[in-house]
Design a protein around this motif. Structure first.
Motif, mmCIF file in Angstrom:
data_model
loop_
_atom_site.group_PDB
_atom_site.id
_atom_site.type_symbol
_atom_site.label_atom_id
_atom_site.label_comp_id
_atom_site.label_asym_id
_atom_site.label_seq_id
_atom_site.Cartn_x
_atom_site.Cartn_y
_atom_site.Cartn_z
ATOM 1 N N VAL A 1 27.932 9.999 49.268
ATOM 2 C CA VAL A 1 27.930 8.534 49.169
ATOM 3 C C VAL A 1 26.490 8.027 49.211
ATOM 4 O O VAL A 1 25.621 8.641 49.816
ATOM 5 C CB VAL A 1 28.717 7.850 50.323
ATOM 6 C CG1 VAL A 1 30.180 8.258 50.304
ATOM 7 C CG2 VAL A 1 28.101 8.123 51.700
ATOM 8 N N THR B 1 24.317 4.953 50.715
ATOM 9 C CA THR B 1 24.503 3.933 51.745
ATOM 10 C C THR B 1 23.168 3.328 52.153
ATOM 11 O O THR B 1 22.125 3.985 52.095
ATOM 12 C CB THR B 1 25.237 4.491 52.987
ATOM 13 O OG1 THR B 1 25.398 3.440 53.944
ATOM 14 C CG2 THR B 1 24.485 5.642 53.629
ATOM 15 N N ILE C 1 28.852 1.264 51.769
ATOM 16 C CA ILE C 1 29.020 2.667 51.377
ATOM 17 C C ILE C 1 29.557 2.698 49.946
ATOM 18 O O ILE C 1 30.580 2.070 49.654
ATOM 19 C CB ILE C 1 30.020 3.380 52.313
ATOM 20 C CG1 ILE C 1 29.456 3.446 53.738
ATOM 21 C CG2 ILE C 1 30.357 4.781 51.788
ATOM 22 C CD1 ILE C 1 30.425 4.025 54.761
ATOM 23 N N VAL C 2 28.863 3.403 49.063
ATOM 24 C CA VAL C 2 29.330 3.532 47.674
ATOM 25 C C VAL C 2 29.478 5.019 47.352
ATOM 26 O O VAL C 2 28.488 5.748 47.320
ATOM 27 C CB VAL C 2 28.328 2.892 46.687
ATOM 28 C CG1 VAL C 2 28.795 3.095 45.259
ATOM 29 C CG2 VAL C 2 28.137 1.415 46.990
ATOM 30 N N PRO C 3 30.714 5.477 47.136
ATOM 31 C CA PRO C 3 30.874 6.910 46.854
ATOM 32 C C PRO C 3 30.329 7.295 45.485
ATOM 33 O O PRO C 3 30.412 6.508 44.543
ATOM 34 C CB PRO C 3 32.391 7.112 46.903
ATOM 35 C CG PRO C 3 32.982 5.767 46.707
ATOM 36 C CD PRO C 3 31.988 4.753 47.189
ATOM 37 N N SER D 1 33.238 12.707 42.663
ATOM 38 C CA SER D 1 33.417 13.971 43.379
ATOM 39 C C SER D 1 32.860 15.144 42.578
ATOM 40 O O SER D 1 32.646 15.037 41.368
ATOM 41 C CB SER D 1 34.896 14.211 43.633
ATOM 42 O OG SER D 1 35.556 14.373 42.397
ATOM 43 N N ILE E 1 36.419 8.288 52.922
ATOM 44 C CA ILE E 1 35.589 7.105 53.219
ATOM 45 C C ILE E 1 36.015 6.524 54.567
ATOM 46 O O ILE E 1 35.189 6.246 55.437
ATOM 47 C CB ILE E 1 35.732 6.015 52.109
ATOM 48 C CG1 ILE E 1 35.309 6.562 50.749
ATOM 49 C CG2 ILE E 1 34.944 4.748 52.483
ATOM 50 C CD1 ILE E 1 33.867 6.916 50.596
ATOM 51 N N PHE F 1 33.137 8.978 56.370
ATOM 52 C CA PHE F 1 31.856 8.279 56.171
ATOM 53 C C PHE F 1 31.759 6.993 56.985
ATOM 54 O O PHE F 1 30.729 6.724 57.598
ATOM 55 C CB PHE F 1 31.643 7.986 54.678
ATOM 56 C CG PHE F 1 31.397 9.243 53.883
ATOM 57 C CD1 PHE F 1 30.188 9.911 53.965
ATOM 58 C CD2 PHE F 1 32.392 9.785 53.074
ATOM 59 C CE1 PHE F 1 29.950 11.075 53.246
ATOM 60 C CE2 PHE F 1 32.168 10.945 52.349
ATOM 61 C CZ PHE F 1 30.942 11.599 52.436
ATOM 62 N N ARG F 2 32.847 6.193 56.999
ATOM 63 C CA ARG F 2 32.813 4.924 57.756
ATOM 64 C C ARG F 2 32.542 5.167 59.244
ATOM 65 O O ARG F 2 31.620 4.584 59.814
ATOM 66 C CB ARG F 2 34.134 4.173 57.581
ATOM 67 C CG ARG F 2 34.147 3.053 56.605
ATOM 68 C CD ARG F 2 33.266 1.872 57.001
ATOM 69 N NE ARG F 2 32.779 1.210 55.820
ATOM 70 C CZ ARG F 2 31.559 0.704 55.692
ATOM 71 N NH1 ARG F 2 30.681 0.767 56.669
ATOM 72 N NH2 ARG F 2 31.180 0.111 54.597
ATOM 73 N N TYR G 1 26.006 13.529 52.361
ATOM 74 C CA TYR G 1 26.821 14.519 51.660
ATOM 75 C C TYR G 1 27.727 15.185 52.690
ATOM 76 O O TYR G 1 27.235 15.706 53.696
ATOM 77 C CB TYR G 1 25.861 15.503 51.016
ATOM 78 C CG TYR G 1 26.354 16.853 50.524
ATOM 79 C CD1 TYR G 1 27.290 17.611 51.199
ATOM 80 C CD2 TYR G 1 25.800 17.404 49.386
ATOM 81 C CE1 TYR G 1 27.683 18.861 50.746
ATOM 82 C CE2 TYR G 1 26.175 18.667 48.927
ATOM 83 C CZ TYR G 1 27.117 19.381 49.615
ATOM 84 O OH TYR G 1 27.491 20.620 49.183
ATOM 85 N N CYS H 1 19.374 0.899 48.490
ATOM 86 C CA CYS H 1 19.648 1.657 49.723
ATOM 87 C C CYS H 1 18.508 1.452 50.720
ATOM 88 O O CYS H 1 18.729 1.240 51.908
ATOM 89 C CB CYS H 1 19.794 3.149 49.421
ATOM 90 S SG CYS H 1 21.317 3.568 48.571
#
Ligand code: AMP
Ligand code: GLY
Length: 423
Positions: A197, A199, A204-206, A209, A246, A250-251, A269, A311
């Motif tokens: 992601v 950030t 947060i922007v993925p 994949s 997410i 990540f969150r 990552y 970012c």
């Protein structure tokens, strides 16, 4: 905008290549770069962990943004030092770069924020570690705490092999101080995927994949490497898994760290194992993956320079990050002997002919340009990358291009993409 890319691998070639497409980028420098990056950036002869040297260069050349590829300078605090000197650098500060710099720090973060991860114990002396290993038996995973150039994780087949690994890490100190502590953790089973992601510490922007192929030989046989090929997207990462990651990975980490006063900026990552109980975190890296980046960035529609600046500046919520629908695959061509000691200085031929094939981009890793020739200079030499309407055609095209490239001792996997085909 003047940009300095730090690093010399295929990942840095892909980053510099994508940045070179931005209308806002007027000049790219790369330290130290490689034989392919030389075509799109001015190479600067400064090593990627020589922070005073890089700082001096960035100041003198009024660099607007420094993009740090590898983990070592991030863990040493390059972003903090640049910021103290009024310079912008893309990547996390030292306090959170420890997510990769120390596996003990990383596992403790995972535990603190209740992430799904393998059960583990930390040892700071070899006798206790060996006693525990004898009690648990195999399968089990032994990890050196600090950076070990991708070689610090051992999954022993027998207790004896594990005991030896503990001695090599903690007593013989084959990774130096990185082996002052080890983690012994439960062995997880499943398919792996890489989720990254962008950030700025809040938003947060993925990224799309991807899936790496860590073993040297086809069908995931042989020793681990830095990665022998990747494709994007990875069908194993469904929309639900992405959303779950997410929300549950990540969150909690990015918000949790921020509440502790640690702002994570850059790319984060997560290496995930898709277990029967759902995705579990194997590790965090605090940078782009290599070779994942070579398969992901060709699919990015938006301006990478804008995203990176946002970012750093904390304005990622203002950016719309868009992706191409097509597939991308990147196959690594490596030197004979890799991942152990490998051959160097072999002339590479066919690069131009391969690059002429439609939808092919040849990213360089361990190459150097000398007297009009391109020579091998590292273990992983090239990332032959192809776009395609589906993974099957991308694969066929990538291998067609590889067929035009030769250097003595060249080795590559023939099955990159197979796991995704027919899914
Ligand atoms: P890491 O450096 O932590 O990514 O580990 C390198 C590789 O070791 C991973 O990509 C996995 O293939 C493997 N690995 C790490 N931890 C585990 C685990 N707990 N169970 C099974 N495999 C693991
Ligand atoms: N491809 C694995 C890594 O970048 O760590």
């Amino acid at each position: 905008m003047k940009i300095l890319v730090v690093g010399s691998g295929g990942r840095e070639h892909a980053i510099a290549w994508k940045l070179s497409q931005s209308k806002k980028v007027e000049k790219i420098f790369c330290a130290p770069g490689n034989g392919g990056i030389k075509e799109i950036a001015e190479l600067v002869d400064i090593k990627s962990d020589d922070i005073p040297g890089l700082l001096d260069f960035a100041k003198k050349n009024k660099i607007d943004l420094t993009v740090v590829g590898p983990e070592a300078p991030l863990v040493k605090g390059i972003v903090d030092i640049f910021r103290k000197n009024g310079l912008k650098a893309f990547g996390p500060f030292k306090d959170v770069a420890m997510l990769e710099g120390s596996k003990v720090f990383s596992k403790n973060v995972m535990k603190r924020f209740s992430l799904a991860t393998a059960g583990f114990k930390v040892f700071d002396n070899s006798l206790d570690a060996k006693k525990y290993l004898k009690e648990t038996g195999v399968p089990i995973v032994i990890k050196a705490d600090g950076l070990a150039a991708g070689k610090g994780v051992i999954i022993p087949k027998t207790i004896e092999e594990g005991l030896k690994a503990i001695d090599s890490i903690m007593v013989e100190k084959i990774f130096g101080d990185s082996g002052s502590k080890v983690i012994i953790e439960d062995c997880l089973d499943g398919e792996e995927a890489s989720l990254l992601v962008f950030t700025d510490g809040k938003t947060i922007v993925p990224l799309e994949s991807s899936q790496d192929h860590k073993r040297i030989f086809d069908s995931d046989k042989g020793p681990n490497t830095g990665g022998m090929g990747a494709y994007s997207p990875a069908p194993v990462v469904t929309k639900d898994i992405m959303e779950e990651a997410i929300k549950n990975v990540f969150r909690p980490v990015i918000d949790g760290l921020r509440k502790e006063g640690k702002i994570y900026k850059g790319v984060l990552y997560a290496g995930l194992m898709m277990t029967r109980k759902g995705p579990m975190v194997l590790e965090f890296n605090v940078r782009f993956g290599d070779p994942e980046t070579q398969a992901i960035l060709p699919r990015l529609k938006s301006d990478l320079a804008d995203i990176m600046m946002a970012c750093v500046d904390g304005t990622l919520d203002k950016i719309d990050v868009k992706w191409e629908k097509f597939y991308c695959i990147s196959v690594v061509c490596a030197s004979k002997g890799y991942p152990d000691e490998y051959e160097k200085n072999k002339e590479i031929s066919g690069l131009k002919e391969a690059g002429e094939i439609k939808d092919i981009i040849v990213f360089h890793a361990g190459t150097k340009a000398e007297n009009g020739k391109v020579l091998t200079s590292g273990g992983r030499v090239l990332g032959v990358t192809s776009l395609g309407k589906d993974i099957k055609s991308a694969k066929a095209n990538a291998y067609k291009a590889i067929g035009r490239i030769t250097f003595e001792g060249m080795q590559y996997r023939k099955d990159i993409g197979d796991k995704a085909i027919g899914r």
